[in-house]
Structure formats: C-alpha cells, structure tokens
Design a protein around this motif. Sequence first.
Motif, mmCIF file in Angstrom:
data_model
loop_
_atom_site.group_PDB
_atom_site.id
_atom_site.type_symbol
_atom_site.label_atom_id
_atom_site.label_comp_id
_atom_site.label_asym_id
_atom_site.label_seq_id
_atom_site.Cartn_x
_atom_site.Cartn_y
_atom_site.Cartn_z
ATOM 1 N N SER A 46 0.888 -1.221 -0.056
ATOM 2 C CA SER A 46 0.087 -0.045 -0.027
ATOM 3 C C SER A 46 0.862 1.296 -0.167
ATOM 4 N N GLN A 47 1.938 1.173 0.626
ATOM 5 C CA GLN A 47 2.793 2.397 0.531
ATOM 6 C C GLN A 47 3.541 2.569 -0.783
ATOM 7 N N LEU A 48 3.983 1.478 -1.307
ATOM 8 C CA LEU A 48 4.563 1.926 -2.556
ATOM 9 C C LEU A 48 3.438 1.933 -3.700
ATOM 10 N N ALA A 49 2.367 1.436 -3.463
ATOM 11 C CA ALA A 49 1.374 1.888 -4.508
ATOM 12 C C ALA A 49 0.730 3.129 -4.547
ATOM 13 N N LYS A 50 0.923 3.753 -3.408
ATOM 14 C CA LYS A 50 0.396 5.307 -3.395
ATOM 15 C C LYS A 50 1.247 6.101 -4.326
ATOM 16 N N GLN A 51 2.440 5.890 -4.519
ATOM 17 C CA GLN A 51 3.255 6.607 -5.489
ATOM 18 C C GLN A 51 2.736 6.445 -6.957
ATOM 19 N N ASN A 52 2.085 5.344 -7.060
ATOM 20 C CA ASN A 52 1.494 5.190 -8.543
ATOM 21 C C ASN A 52 0.289 5.633 -8.644
ATOM 22 N N VAL A 59 -1.344 1.741 -10.851
ATOM 23 C CA VAL A 59 -2.061 1.407 -9.494
ATOM 24 C C VAL A 59 -2.845 0.295 -9.527
ATOM 25 N N ARG A 60 -3.513 0.151 -10.686
ATOM 26 C CA ARG A 60 -4.604 -1.016 -10.828
ATOM 27 C C ARG A 60 -3.927 -2.363 -10.510
ATOM 28 N N ALA A 61 -2.730 -2.571 -11.149
ATOM 29 C CA ALA A 61 -1.900 -3.665 -11.025
ATOM 30 C C ALA A 61 -1.319 -3.897 -9.535
ATOM 31 N N ASP A 62 -1.276 -2.695 -8.812
ATOM 32 C CA ASP A 62 -0.657 -2.682 -7.330
ATOM 33 C C ASP A 62 -2.074 -3.058 -6.516
ATOM 34 N N VAL A 63 -3.127 -2.546 -6.809
ATOM 35 C CA VAL A 63 -4.357 -2.664 -6.100
ATOM 36 C C VAL A 63 -4.597 -4.450 -6.270
ATOM 37 N N ASP A 64 -4.561 -4.906 -7.387
ATOM 38 C CA ASP A 64 -4.785 -6.287 -7.703
ATOM 39 C C ASP A 64 -3.838 -7.205 -6.839
ATOM 40 N N ALA A 65 -2.620 -6.817 -6.751
ATOM 41 C CA ALA A 65 -1.714 -7.482 -5.862
ATOM 42 C C ALA A 65 -1.982 -7.238 -4.390
ATOM 43 N N LEU A 66 -2.459 -6.198 -4.012
ATOM 44 C CA LEU A 66 -2.791 -5.872 -2.642
ATOM 45 C C LEU A 66 -3.999 -6.649 -2.301
ATOM 46 N N PHE A 67 -5.079 -6.803 -3.140
ATOM 47 C CA PHE A 67 -6.143 -7.553 -2.961
ATOM 48 C C PHE A 67 -5.870 -9.135 -2.746
ATOM 49 N N VAL A 68 -4.978 -9.719 -3.412
ATOM 50 C CA VAL A 68 -4.656 -11.140 -3.325
ATOM 51 C C VAL A 68 -3.864 -11.205 -2.043
ATOM 52 N N THR A 69 -2.875 -10.386 -1.633
ATOM 53 C CA THR A 69 -2.270 -10.493 -0.288
ATOM 54 C C THR A 69 -3.336 -10.559 0.946
ATOM 55 N N THR A 109 -13.565 6.150 -13.693
ATOM 56 C CA THR A 109 -12.298 6.869 -13.369
ATOM 57 C C THR A 109 -11.959 6.907 -11.915
ATOM 58 N N VAL A 110 -10.991 6.654 -11.472
ATOM 59 C CA VAL A 110 -10.844 6.821 -10.176
ATOM 60 C C VAL A 110 -9.412 8.121 -9.955
ATOM 61 N N SER A 111 -10.300 8.988 -9.134
ATOM 62 C CA SER A 111 -9.260 10.153 -8.702
ATOM 63 C C SER A 111 -8.247 9.686 -7.926
ATOM 64 N N LYS A 112 -7.001 10.540 -8.362
ATOM 65 C CA LYS A 112 -5.757 10.447 -7.505
ATOM 66 C C LYS A 112 -5.951 10.703 -6.080
ATOM 67 N N THR A 113 -6.795 11.706 -5.698
ATOM 68 C CA THR A 113 -7.156 11.786 -4.211
ATOM 69 C C THR A 113 -7.538 10.747 -3.586
ATOM 70 N N TYR A 114 -8.713 10.068 -4.145
ATOM 71 C CA TYR A 114 -9.196 8.909 -3.614
ATOM 72 C C TYR A 114 -8.324 7.900 -3.439
ATOM 73 N N CYS A 115 -7.446 7.576 -4.286
ATOM 74 C CA CYS A 115 -6.541 6.539 -4.440
ATOM 75 C C CYS A 115 -5.500 6.761 -3.358
ATOM 76 N N GLU A 116 -5.033 7.928 -3.110
ATOM 77 C CA GLU A 116 -3.900 8.267 -2.084
ATOM 78 C C GLU A 116 -4.546 8.091 -0.716
ATOM 79 N N LEU A 117 -5.705 8.815 -0.466
ATOM 80 C CA LEU A 117 -6.733 8.503 0.780
ATOM 81 C C LEU A 117 -6.821 6.941 1.134
#
Length: 139
Positions: A46-52, A59-69, A109-117
């Motif tokens: 989650s920390q690294l995905a926030k940068q993307n 970030v979608r690939a990061d969120v998919d990996a986060l979901f699996v973990t 579409t997902v906003s950058k702000t929503y993603c970061e928060l």
Amino acid sequence: MKNIIIALMFVMLSGCAVIQPVVDRFTIAPFDSNECALVNKIRTQSQLAKQNCSVSLLVRADVDALFVTTTELKNYSQYIPKNKQTISPVDLLDKMVTEIHTRYNSGSTVSKTYCELKLTSINQSAESIQKAIAKRPRP
C-alpha cells in the motif's frame, strides 16, 4: 495494621504485572511470523502503490496484488486458534482493500485523491495490526 494493608496491596498490584503475560499465553494466539509477514507485505504494498496513484494502469496492478495478499492474510488468520483479536481488524482491512479493488475494476475513473486517501488508510490499518501482532507472546 495500616502498613500491612499497604504492603499487601503493593504485592497484589505487582502480582498482576507478573500474571498478565501468563494469562495472555492461554487466551491470545502466540506470535505467528507468517501472519506478521503478510501484514508487513500489505503495509509495504500500500505504501509503494500510493506513489503510482497518478498512473491508473500501474496502481490498478498494485491494487490487484494488494487484494490477493489481503485475501491470503484473511484466509490464513481465520482458523488460527485464539485469534479473535486479529480476525476483526483483518476483516476491516479486507473490506477497505475490496472497496478500492472493486472501484478500480469497475471501469470508472478513479481520482488520484481517492487513491491516495484509501491507500493511506489501508497502510495505517495494516500498521496497527502489525503492532498488535508484534506484541503477542512468543512461543
């Protein structure tokens, strides 16, 4: 007589400090390095995905990996005996990750702000769980 009562109270209070770790050993699941590693992985992802967050494909690939973990952690923690202290927070963490995962896979579409928060909340939740797990008695 008064001194005896005070001394007795002191002994009883200090005895609680000694007894509590013994009671914990029988009521709380012991430290589990696999469970701790999975929580650490979620926190790191989650920390690294926030940068993307500004690049939706990454970030979608990061969120998919986060979901699996997170699903792996939920499934792993679920049947550990005396693990109720962890199961509830992990369920909440799973709900947060499922929300962002669903949002990214809905096609909207997902906003950058929503993603970061959202990723900040996930990271903070994982950190809290990690602290709780780290305090457990070692086997």
